[in-house]
Write an enzyme that holds these catalytic residues in place. Structure first.
Site, short mmCIF file in Angstrom:
data_model
loop_
_atom_site.label_atom_id
_atom_site.label_comp_id
_atom_site.label_asym_id
_atom_site.label_seq_id
_atom_site.Cartn_x
_atom_site.Cartn_y
_atom_site.Cartn_z
N LYS A 1 -53.32 -66.47 97.96
CA LYS A 1 -53.60 -66.01 96.59
C LYS A 1 -52.28 -65.71 95.88
O LYS A 1 -51.37 -65.12 96.48
CB LYS A 1 -54.49 -64.76 96.66
CG LYS A 1 -55.00 -64.24 95.32
CD LYS A 1 -55.93 -63.04 95.53
CE LYS A 1 -56.45 -62.47 94.22
NZ LYS A 1 -57.36 -61.31 94.44
N SER B 1 -61.82 -61.42 92.14
CA SER B 1 -60.69 -62.13 91.57
C SER B 1 -60.11 -63.22 92.48
O SER B 1 -59.38 -64.07 92.00
CB SER B 1 -59.57 -61.13 91.23
OG SER B 1 -59.07 -60.55 92.42
N SER C 1 -63.00 -58.16 95.48
CA SER C 1 -62.38 -59.44 95.12
C SER C 1 -62.25 -60.45 96.25
O SER C 1 -61.92 -61.60 95.99
CB SER C 1 -61.00 -59.18 94.51
OG SER C 1 -61.15 -58.72 93.19
#
Ligand SMILES: [Mg+2]
Ligand SMILES: [Zn+2]
Lengths: 100, 500, 508
Positions: free
Chosen positions: C79, C154, C178
């Site tokens: 990420k 997210s 997330s």
């Protein structure tokens, strides 16, 4: 607690966010709704509850006073919007330092 | 006791100090970067002290320990639980947008440090509100002459550990403030907490000052006391500046009071900067919302707990602070309070040097005299520290011993001290080299007989009761043999005359 | 041997045995990225050359008989909230568009040391703030199961890239759900470990007391494998737990007999999609069949999770994001003209905006230009809630409720070993459906935020599909440091079911 457009402008100033007049209107409306949501907490009786700022119970975490390698100046400045090879450059700061 | 100025003036000056002291660590408070002063810009920085995304702080154990030592020396209570807070504000020398500091639970509070004027003008016990630990900001450099040119930011200093010491408004004159700062500096240097070097920014002082003005009441009765608005003074680069700035500010507030009668609470707190060359304080620009720091506990750090046993251990390891040491020297070596003050104010190493000398000599008073008249005077002339002083306590003790034995007098001893200092050679060599040999008693008697024979007038004067006439013989004796002991010459001559 | 079809566990074994080379493996996934990511937008940056060079080095070392790390040759997507010294790290924000960190995050360092091959940086909601990935400043991620739908957020890019076989494993971060929520919406397995289990050093902070890094993969077994590399004490993170790393993969073998799983009736109250409810109830039944017992428990303050979270997280964020001011890195606004104001007139940006100073202008405009709307909202909310006069009513109040929420868990875990339930109230929702309604978006984390507030671990894994063919997520939460049990329970479930093996139809 209600939140006025003026309050929002003051918060934007504290947060150093430039908001246009339209932004300010929209932000005021949105924040009013969110503040409404979070204000639900007022109904919880917390009179005998201590705040919990952190989920960890840890304490006394230290490091030894031993030097570690620093970055090179080039590495330190590599993402700076403006620099002179030695220092970060920012628009003129006049008057006293903000520290400490 | 109050100062003469305070009693003479129609007001009392009320002063509180806020002192930031850099702790003597090798590395910064939250990262392993060096705290060395004077490195090229941005060479002592890492992701943590640059505030780069993703970087995290880890607390320096030694910084915390030094802070505790400072707080104990200031007689503070150490909190069993302390935490770290973020003080949020925007400034380019503060790369994270917040300073890691302490807000509602500082690690120590409620202490005191007394300052006593050795000349007796004042004695003031100054309360310490709190001592807390925080990180320093970086340095902004702006070339005013260049007008709108960019400001340059060097973050080498960012993250350096600082102790913030906040006093009660207990000081009553600029002189007291200066004396108190001298005492604070001495204490912190003694304990190895900080080098307190103001030129390098290791000690910084802000002062809060206002005036208390007694007003006449009705019919000449005692009235209430008016208080002028508190002004915070910044930018003072030496203790002398602190004293001058406070004196200027007190006078300025008095004038302003007479003109405006404005009292505390009617205006927001003003910050004024000290302009040293001009010798004035100037109002600084009001920073909007600067007071809303939105403190909250730093979630990247964990609290610190300190047990009573740890406090006791820290106290035991601390060593004597100057106040204790002054009294100890006075008692142990039977020297005056003034002498003890002079010695202690020179620092711990000099005291150790003195004690070594006094032990060798076996007596404090003589050792103290030599310290003050010879060692300290030369040290001041030469500069440098006692650690670098080329003459050892043993050498000075040797000289003192020879004086005490009567080999030569004190002034001859001083010459020998100076020669040892200049040549770096042992005392015995210097004594021999100067041809100084103890004159035997037989030789002395012979010399005195010779002198008496040549000075019948002196003999007559002494016999007539004017013993002081014998002094004239001493100069002649020294000319004939510089190594004679004047006291002995005098005594032998008197004895011989009596026996005539 | 088709690398795309292998689990991470099998891939690592295949590389180790020489059945497939690290280069072949890396090439297979890079090819898949080329084929499908134009439709998914899971990646913000693919490091083709770097990944292949790394894979070649691992193959050469293997050939020379040198030692291989435990993840040798395993492609991993990271990420873009984790710092990488060899790739820009943007947090999907204009603010950090050109930011190149001079250091690797601790997790990235560990992955490299374990000989994993980092293939690129995945898309996300800007600064990890969002539940749909629509807050990325650069591209909207599309759910591989239905490209018109959101992947969740997210960590939407990480979830989507695993779901679409673009990487066997991805690293995500979870502040309020997330990892788990996008895992649920994309039909993969995602673990949010107990706070302090994985070092946060180099993780760009959103809310420091809530953020935690975790693995996202097709199965619990693959998550366990990755955990053995990324978990463990880091002296550079003061909030890192000093515990020894459990042998997560070996502990999977213990049976579940006697496992007590809690069920919270309130989870099934209004708002829960009936299809999701059915999938979750079936999962409870499957656990029961596997030897576990199901018990009703209560978490009375869980309903305050969202308001508590939406105070604490923005307060911390308002401070964590203060550093993005254009001074030392990140976006800086071009100087404006004629914006000087009289001193004391403030930084407000009313029409005909004026600023105190060029510096104030740089701050205010850089931040206004660099941050997207959701980030600004949260900074504003947090700044407000911490400001003078409001601290006690908002931030301090939320901290008190936080304690109550944690206490609920402590009480419940006296009665049960784990608590089960839905991860998300609905399956993947349509892109654009909630993006204009911040409040509706905030509610997507209603089942997940409480674990972050309490600092405990949670895992989400697929437990069925809706009639429309969208995955349903089941969440298990455990007491602090119960990751071995969370992984074991999920792994047992996955040995009995095949939901996790189903792949979206996303032709090359
Ligand atoms: Mg301070
Ligand atoms: Zn550093």
């Amino acid at each position: 607690m209600s939140l006025s457009r003026q309050d929002v402008a003051k918060v934007a100033s504290l947060a150093r966010l430039a908001l246009s007049a339209d932004d300010l209107d929209r932000m005021t409306g949105e924040l009013q709704k969110i503040v409404g949501l979070v204000s639900q907490l007022a109904e919880v009786d917390t009179s005998s509850v201590a705040p919990l700022a952190h989920p960890l119970d840890a304490e006394n975490v230290f490091r030894a006073d031993e030097p570690q390698p620093s970055l090179t100046t080039a590495e330190a400045l590599q993402s700076a919007p403006r620099h002179d090879g030695e220092c970060f450059l920012v628009p003129a700061v006049l008057g006293e330092s903000g520290a400490a | 006791m109050t100062t003469p100025t305070a009693t003479a003036a129609p007001y009392t000056t009320i002063i509180g100090l806020e002192v930031h002291v850099q702790l003597q660590t090798r590395t910064k408070l939250f990262c392993g970067c060096s705290t060395r002063f004077g490195g090229p810009p941005n060479t002592q920085v890492c992701p943590t002290c640059l505030g780069l995304p993703g970087s995290l702080p880890v607390m320096n154990r030694h910084a915390f320990d030094l802070a505790v030592r400072a707080a104990l020396a200031l007689d503070c209570t150490i909190a069993p639980f302390t935490k770290w807070d973020r003080k949020n504000y925007f400034y380019p020398d503060l790369p994270k947008g917040y300073q890691i500091s302490q807000y509602d639970l500082p690690f120590s509070s409620n202490g005191q440090l007394e300052v006593v004027d050795p000349k007796g003008a004042f004695a003031r016990n100054v309360g310490i509100i709190r001592v807390h630990l925080e990180e320093d900001a970086g340095k902004s450099m702006h070339d005013e002459a260049a007008g709108t040119a960019d400001t340059r930011i060097d973050l080498n200093r960012a993250g350096t550990p600082l102790c913030e010491i906040v006093t009660q408004p207990d000081l009553r004159s600029p002189q007291e403030a200066r004396a108190w700062l001298n005492e604070l500096k001495l204490l912190l240097v003694y304990l190895g907490v900080s080098d307190c070097n103001m030129q390098e920014g290791s000690l910084r002082v802000d002062a809060n000052v206002n005036l208390h003005i007694p007003l006449a009441g009705e019919g000449g009765a005692e009235g209430r006391v008016a208080k002028t608005p508190i002004v915070e003074i910044k930018n003072m680069n030496s203790f002398r500046s602190v004293e001058r700035a406070l004196a200027y500010e007190a006078a300025r507030q008095w004038e302003e009071w007479q003109a405006t009668k404005a009292e505390l609470g009617t205006t927001p707190k003003q910050t004024r900067g000290w302009d040293d060359p001009a010798g004035v304080t100037r109002a600084q620009r009001h920073k909007e919302e600067s007071s809303d720091y939105r403190y909250f506990p730093d979630p990247d750090l964990v609290p610190v707990t300190v047990t009573a046993a740890e406090v006791a251990a820290a106290r035991a390891a601390m060593g004597d602070p100057p106040t204790v040491l002054r009294k100890a020297l006075e008692a142990k070596w039977k020297i005056s309070a003034y002498d003890a003050d002079v010695l202690v104010n020179q620092g711990r190493d000099l005291v150790a040097w003195f004690e070594e000398l006094a032990t060798l000599v076996g007596e404090g008073k003589v050792a103290s005299n030599w310290m003050q008249q010879d060692v300290l005077r030369t040290l001041n002339e030469r500069g440098g520290t006692i650690g670098e002083f080329p003459v050892t306590p043993a050498a000075v003790a040797d000289i003192i011993g020879r004086v005490q034995k009567g080999d030569f007098d004190t002034s001859r001893g001083r010459e020998i001290f100076a020669a040892v200092l200049a040549s770096g050679r042992p005392v015995a060599d210097v004594v021999a080299g100067m041809g100084i040999a103890a004159v035997s008693d037989d030789d002395l008697v012979a010399l005195c007989r010779e002198l008496l024979a040549a000075n019948p007038k002196v003999v007559a004067d002494v016999r007539g009761g004017k013993e002081q006439a014998a002094a004239g013989l001493i100069g002649q004796a020294k000319k004939k043999n510089p190594n004679v002991n004047p006291a002995k010459v005098r005594q032998i001559c008197l004895d011989l005359i009596k026996g005539m | 041997m088709q690398p795309l079809d292998l689990s991470a566990v099998d891939l690592v074994a295949a590389v180790r045995q020489g059945d497939v080379s690290a280069v072949q493996c890396t090439e297979a996934f890079l090819k898949r990225i080329e084929q499908v990511d134009g439709r998914v937008n899971a990646f913000l940056k693919v490091d083709r050359e770097g990944a292949l060079a790394r894979a070649a080095a691992i193959d050469a070392r293997r050939k020379a008989g040198g030692p291989l790390g435990p993840l040798a040759g395993l492609p991993v997507a990271v990420k873009d909230v984790l710092c990488t010294a060899d790739m820009p790290t943007t947090c999907a924000s204009r603010m950090l568009e050109n930011f190149l960190p001079p250091y690797d995050a601790e997790v990235v360092r560990r992955l490299r040391a374990a000989d994993a091959v980092i293939v690129g940086k995945t898309n996300m909601d800007e600064f990890a703030m969002g539940g749909s990935n629509e807050n990325s400043a650069f591209a909207t991620v599309h759910n591989p199961w239905d490209l018109t739908r959101a992947p969740g957020g997210s960590s939407g890019g990480s979830a989507a890239c695993v779901a679409a076989d673009m990487a066997p494993v991805a690293i995500g971060s979870d502040t309020g759900g997330s990892i788990r929520q996008p895992a649920a919406l994309c039909g993969i397995t995602g673990l949010k470990p107990t706070y302090g289990t994985v070092s946060r050093r180099g993780l760009i902070a959103f809310a420091s007391s809530l953020d935690q890094i975790g693995p996202m993969a097709r199965s619990a077994a693959d998550c366990a494998l990755v955990m053995e590399t990324i978990a463990g004490h880091d002296a550079g993170d003061s909030t890192s737990l000093p515990h020894a790393v459990p042998r997560y993969t070996e502990l999977l073998e213990q049976p579940l007999t006697g496992l007590r799983i809690g069920r919270v009736a309130a989870h099934f109250a209004e708002g829960l999609d009936p299809e999701v409810a059915r999938g979750v109830e079936e999962a409870f039944a499957a656990f029961k069949a596997a030897g576990a017992t199901i018990h009703e428990v209560e978490l009375p303050h869980a309903k305050y999770g969202i308001p508590t979270y939406y105070l604490i997280a923005p307060c911390e964020a308002s401070s964590n994001l203060a550093r993005y001011d254009g001074a030392h890195y990140g976006h800086r606004a071009e100087p404006g003209k004629g914006h000087r104001a009289e001193p004391g007139k403030g930084h407000r940006a009313e029409p005909g905006t004026t600023f105190d100073s060029p510096l104030a202008e740089m701050y205010c405009r850089s931040r206004a230009e660099g941050f997207g709307p959701e980030v600004k909202r949260r900074i504003m909310l947090g700044t407000y809630a911490l400001s003078a006069g409001y601290y006690d009513a908002y931030y301090a109040k939320a901290l008190r409720v936080r304690r109550l929420i944690r206490q609920d868990y402590l009480d419940a875990f006296q009665q049960v070993d784990l608590i089960g339930g839905p991860t998300s109230a609905t399956a993947a929702f349509a892109l654009g459906e909630k993006s204009n309604d911040p409040l509706a978006m905030y509610l997507v984390d209603m089942y997940t935020v409480t674990a972050n507030l309490a600092g405990i671990g949670g895992i989400s894994f697929p437990c069925g599909f809706t009639k429309a063919g969208l995955p349903i997520g089941f969440q298990l939460q455990g007491p602090a440091l119960a990751e071995p049990l969370l992984l074991r329970a999920a792994d047992r479930y996955q040995r009995l079911t095949d939901w996790h093996l189903r792949r979206p139809k996303l032709p090359a």
